[in-house]
Design an enzyme around this catalytic site. Structure first.
Site, PDB file in Angstrom:
ATOM      1  CG  ASP A 210      66.625  37.315  60.836  1.00  0.00           C
ATOM      2  OD1 ASP A 210      66.171  37.759  59.551  1.00  0.00           O
ATOM      3  OD2 ASP A 210      67.635  38.764  61.082  1.00  0.00           O
ATOM      4  CG  ASP A 212      67.022  39.311  54.617  1.00  0.00           C
ATOM      5  OD1 ASP A 212      66.578  40.008  55.330  1.00  0.00           O
ATOM      6  OD2 ASP A 212      66.820  38.988  53.427  1.00  0.00           O
TER       7      ASP A 212
END
Length: 290
Positions: A210, A212
């Protein structure tokens, strides 16, 4: 010169590998407590291998409760020479996208609730972690990843946070914009420091799940998205690991970067002042110099 034994500390989903000959789950007793789980041992392409699930099978341990000292000690006891850490992480860089791998070469340690050394009162030692990963082992991981068709980034700074919560947006922006970090995770510290104390070569393969919370178009970290990416990453990681025995070979020269001699000048406590109980616990980790 000696025999290579590859130890893989597997993050979520990377606990084993197809084609491991003589595969057997083994319990290892450590004076530093129980490791996260039993260790899966076997051979691949003639090279001994050991797989340790960092969180335990079924994901029992949080990042803060992983018994890092017991894990590293157990691998050293089994004869492991080279440790490859595989772990999920978030990315601070647009070009380091979910599904990409980063072979990390630097860390910033923001963990606060973990035992970070094998040494202490009665046997003091200071090792250098200026270069906390092994360039030789890292290069093999990069080559294996590229051969597997993975987008692999050579080098990056890993921010190790305590967790278990993900970052606030303010923290995420600090780590990205002010500190210049590339990825963020919760498990490579103190693992890398302990591997250095145990004179093990250590490489970190960070699998991006991902962006973040800094990314304007991705919002907060969504656990369902992460799990979907994790599954794909775990398959790719197993492919990478499978290529390592052929790249590293069965016979191991002394590490040209000195990882296997990290304790040569590290011990400061005079022999007559050393704590016998602590010295006994250090038999596997520091037996070479004690």
């Amino acid at each position: 010169m000696g025999d290579t034994m590859i130890g893989v500390i597997g993050g979520s989903g990377v606990y084993d590998i197809d084609g491991l000959e003589g595969a057997e789950w083994r319990g290892v007793e450590s004076p530093w407590g129980a490791p996260s789980d039993q260790v899966l041992t076997g051979r691949l392409d003639g090279v001994p291998m050991a797989f340790l699930p960092r969180h335990g099978r079924g994901h029992v341990h949080s990042p803060s409760t992983v018994p890092y000292r017991a894990n590293i000690d157990a691998l050293k006891r089994l004869g492991v020479t080279d440790v490859v850490s595989v772990s999920a992480c978030g990315s601070f860089r647009e070009e380091m996208a979910p599904g990409d791998f980063v072979v990390v070469d630097q860390f910033i340690d923001r963990t606060i609730a973990r035992e970070k050394t094998f040494f202490g009162t009665g046997c003091v030692a200071h090792v250098s972690v200026a270069h906390p990963t092994c360039p030789r082992l890292s290069a093999a991981c990069i080559e294996a990843g590229k051969a597997e068709g993975i987008t692999v980034h050579d080098g990056g700074t890993y921010l190790a946070m305590e967790g278990p919560q993900f970052s606030s947006m303010a923290e995420s922006k600090l780590y990205r914009e002010v500190w210049g970090c590339d990825v963020i995770g919760m498990t490579n510290m103190p693992e890398a420091k302990l591997a250095r104390e145990a004179e093990l070569c250590y490489a970190s393969v960070a699998m991006i799940t991902d962006y973040d919370s800094w990314h304007p178009h991705h919002g907060a970290v969504d656990i369902s998205d992460i799990i979907a990416t994790l599954t794909g990453n775990a398959d790719k990681a197993r492919g990478l690991v499978k290529r390592l025995p052929a790249l590293l070979g069965a016979v191991r020269e002394s590490c040209e970067y000195g990882c296997d001699r990290a304790l040569d000048h590290a011990l400061l406590t005079a022999p007559e002042k050393r704590d016998a109980g602590l010295v006994a616990k250090l038999d596997a980790v520091a037996g070479r110099v004690l």
